[in-house]
Design a protein around this motif. Structure first.
Motif, PDB file in Angstrom:
ATOM      1  N   UNK B 105      77.836 -30.334 -17.055  1.00 41.52           N
ATOM      2  CA  UNK B 105      76.976 -30.635 -18.203  1.00 41.52           C
ATOM      3  C   UNK B 105      75.639 -31.229 -17.778  1.00 41.52           C
ATOM      4  N   UNK B 106      75.489 -31.481 -16.476  1.00 41.34           N
ATOM      5  CA  UNK B 106      74.211 -32.010 -16.008  1.00 41.34           C
ATOM      6  C   UNK B 106      73.183 -30.879 -15.967  1.00 41.34           C
ATOM      7  N   UNK B 107      73.257 -30.007 -14.956  1.00 44.29           N
ATOM      8  CA  UNK B 107      72.255 -28.950 -14.847  1.00 44.29           C
ATOM      9  C   UNK B 107      72.861 -27.589 -14.555  1.00 44.29           C
ATOM     10  N   UNK B 108      74.123 -27.414 -14.907  1.00 39.85           N
ATOM     11  CA  UNK B 108      74.650 -26.057 -14.940  1.00 39.85           C
ATOM     12  C   UNK B 108      75.268 -25.500 -13.677  1.00 39.85           C
ATOM     13  N   UNK B 109      75.502 -26.312 -12.645  1.00 41.02           N
ATOM     14  CA  UNK B 109      76.220 -25.787 -11.489  1.00 41.02           C
ATOM     15  C   UNK B 109      77.700 -25.640 -11.841  1.00 41.02           C
ATOM     16  N   UNK B 137      75.357 -38.107 -12.566  1.00 44.26           N
ATOM     17  CA  UNK B 137      74.332 -37.965 -13.600  1.00 44.26           C
ATOM     18  C   UNK B 137      74.749 -37.143 -14.824  1.00 44.26           C
ATOM     19  N   UNK B 139      75.680 -36.088 -18.319  1.00 46.74           N
ATOM     20  CA  UNK B 139      75.562 -36.906 -19.522  1.00 46.74           C
ATOM     21  C   UNK B 139      76.803 -36.891 -20.411  1.00 46.74           C
TER      22      UNK B 139
END
Ligand code: HEM
Ligand code: FES
Lengths: 413, 187
Positions: B105-109, B137, B139
């Motif tokens: 949910x952070x940046x899609x990895x 990190x 969220x």
């Protein structure tokens, strides 16, 4: 004169109105009679030519951009922007195309060097206080060019469609999605969908080869035009409190008709003795600088190969998945908080850069390196640069798998 | 140009004033001004909007929101299977099934299974077995998706429907769950 020679003379004169100039008048005429030369003033200040003035950084940036455009167009003859063929077409450069490796390496290293050069150029303009009136707008154009350079790098990164490409773009566009209000829409329209796929590749390709370079060329033209209209490079003579606080001095022409002659008549506001003819003094420096820049790029391209990772795997990122070095400070920041590090801090920095010349209007320390009166501004700028450098070093050497802290000298680190 | 257009900067006729010098507005000046601006701005903005809207795809070449994950017996008790196409974990406990997104949910990895829970390779977010954030990190927790059983007994994961991580689909005694309407909607 024999007829062939006469004909040749006619053709030559139709292209080059004045030949190699021999008199000062000719030198001045040459500068206004050709398109490329006309970008230059007829005369330039002697001290503006001193290497320690600019270190030629703006020109180096310009030359790198030109090298990028030329090598980029050549690459376009080989590259296919499709998820099935992109990776292979890039790999073919190394194995099938004559001098393809060299071409790709040139493009890659020139791109990296351009980021370095543009940051240094910006730093020199800042540390010389050269952004102050009447150059506020040109500083703003510069900030635009800086952002364009970063976007060009970013969009170029997706094109090889290798692991680094795919996951750098996945992460990068997800950062954009954190922008309040428009974030999700930005991400969706950049990618042409919700995930990185064929639509994204095509979009990034068009941005990288047409939209962003065209915008950059336009802005570079304005940037260079403005340097002349703003009276040439900033110089310490402008550092006079004669002008009322906050009021810009009227743009001076960088030469007046009277200054073209070497007469000793004093002439208001400027001293012809301080100026030299652009032909040959400026031109020879420009040519040498280009040769130097191009040589460095070629040497790098000959001795170091641009990396190409494995084919993009949309299911699993590499571990660790690191962005190119100039985005690593950003990656280190978002590893703490995507919103704060990816949106707020970069946004605030860019805003500060644009507003800077309109806020800092004291007419002191213009055209001088590290003027003592500017210790606060210069100090702040250097601190920010230092912070970014530290973040970059941390992300490069001290981050291992899962972005865990590692000691680079420890085994396997 | 037709004769009726006002000539800017000149006295067109004794009874009226030109646009530039006149204090008095004639009706046709006003009409011209209003329609001129509406026409110019209207056509420009309509063209811009149409051009921009065209950049937002109407049809996506992406996996369906609904994904057929095969039969319950394909997954053994206690297993955590990773479904590549939709980057989702299918977790079986006893007769209960749960689907949890593997997209950080952070940046899609894509997260990986860790000793207990899940770990994201990109910026190190750590999640527990239920997808809740333990550190890093990210969220919010990893999404959990609704599962249903189709008539033929196969599992259908609906990525359009988020559920709480406690919700398990219990299979076995008779196919409970929604009908498989086949295919899926556009995202
Ligand atoms: C594609 C990128 C750029 C190109 C090709 C470029 C080119 C140039 C050149 C050739 C000069 C002449 C002096 C020198 O060589 O230093 C110059 C000056 C200048 N540049 Fe740039 N530049 C670029 C980006 C920037 C950036 C990022 C900034 C700052 C945000 C900037 C701000 C300025 C200013 C204010 C001047 C006038 C400096 C003075 O009068 O001393 N430029 N630029
Ligand atoms: S993408 Fe997972 S921690 Fe950043």
């Amino acid at each position: 004169m024999n007829p062939f020679r006469r004909f040749w003379q006619t053709v030559y004169r139709s292209v080059f109105r004045v030949g190699i100039p021999k008199t000062n008048l000719g030198r001045a005429q040459a500068m206004v009679s050709s398109f490329l030369l006309h970008l230059h003033p007829a005369k330039v200040r002697r001290d503006s030519l001193r290497p320690t003035r600019t270190f030629g950084l703006g020109l180096i940036t310009l030359y790198l951009f030109i090298i990028l455009v030329v090598s980029g167009v050549l690459l376009m003859f080989h590259y296919v922007p499709s998820v099935e063929r992109a990776y292979d077409s890039v790999r073919d450069l190394s194995f099938v195309v004559t001098a393809g490796v060299l071409l790709r390496n040139c493009h890659r290293w020139a791109a990296h060097l351009m980021v370095v050069a543009i940051v240094l150029h910006m730093a020199r303009v800042f540390l010389m206080g050269a952004y102050k009136a009447p150059r506020q707008f040109n500083w703003g154009v510069g900030v635009g060019l800086f952002l364009l350079t970063l976007f060009l790098s970013f969009t170029g990164y997706l094109l090889p469609w290798d692991q680094l490409a795919f996951w750098a773009i996945t992460v990068g566009t997800s950062i954009a999605a954190y922008a309040p209000g428009v974030g999700e829409l930005t991400r969706f329209s950049l990618l042409g969908g919700n995930i990185v796929g064929q639509a994204s590749l095509l979009r990034f390709y068009v941005l990288h080869v047409v939209v962003l370079p065209a915008a950059a060329i336009l802005m570079i033209a304005v940037h260079l035009y403005r340097i002349r209209k703003d009276g040439g490079l900033a110089h310490p003579d402008e550092d006079q409190p004669t002008v009322e606080e906050g009021e810009a001095p009227p743009p001076q022409k960088s030469y007046g008709l009277m200054a073209l002659t070497e007469s000793s008549t004093p002439y208001v506001g400027r001293d012809p003795g301080k100026e030299v003819f652009a032909w040959p003094h400026l031109l020879i420096r420009e040519v040498l600088l280009f040769v130097g820049t191009f040589s460095v790029v070629l040497l790098l391209a000959i001795f170091f190969d641009a990396p190409l990772e494995e084919l993009a795997n949309p299911i699993h990122p590499p571990n660790p998945a690191k962005a190119p070095w100039y985005f690593l400070a950003l990656q280190e920041l978002v590893a703490h908080s995507a919103f704060l590090g990816g949106v707020i801090i970069p946004g605030a920095l860019v805003l500060a850069l644009i507003l800077l010349p309109y806020l800092d209007r004291r007419r002191v320390g213009i055209g001088r390196w590290f003027a003592r009166e500017r210790w606060l501004a210069n100090g702040t700028f250097l601190l920010v640069l230092l912070a970014l450098a530290i973040l970059t070093v941390i992300a490069t050497f001290f981050r291992g798998p899962n972005w865990d802290w590692v000691w680079p000298w420890a085994a396997g680190g | 140009m037709s004769k009726s257009l006002p000539v800017v900067g000149q006295e067109p006729s004794p009874e009226g004033r030109s646009l530039k010098t006149g204090r008095k507005w004639r009706r046709r000046d006003f009409v011209l001004l209003v329609f001129g601006w509406i026409g110019t701005l209207g056509s420009l903005s309509a063209a811009t909007l149409a051009g921009m809207r065209g950049l937002l795809p109407n049809l996506l070449d992406e996996p369906n929101q609904r994904f057929r994950a095969g039969k319950p017996e394909d997954y053994s008790d206690g297993s955590v299977a990773f479904l590549d196409e939709i980057r989702t974990f299918l977790i079986r406990k006893g007769d209960g099934f749960r689907a949890m997104s593997g997209i950080c949910t952070h940046l899609g990895c894509t997260v990986n299974r860790a000793d207990s829970g899940y770990r994201c390779p990109c910026h190190g977010s750590l999640f527990d077995e239920d997808g809740n954030v333990l550190s890093g990190p990210a969220p919010r927790a990893l999404d959990s998706f609704g599962i249903a059983q189709a008539r033929d007994g196969r599992l259908v994961i609906d990525r359009g429907r988020s559920v709480s991580p406690e919700e398990f689909l219990v299979v076995g005694s008779g196919g409970k769950g929604l009908e498989d309407r086949g295919g899926g909607e556009q995202a």
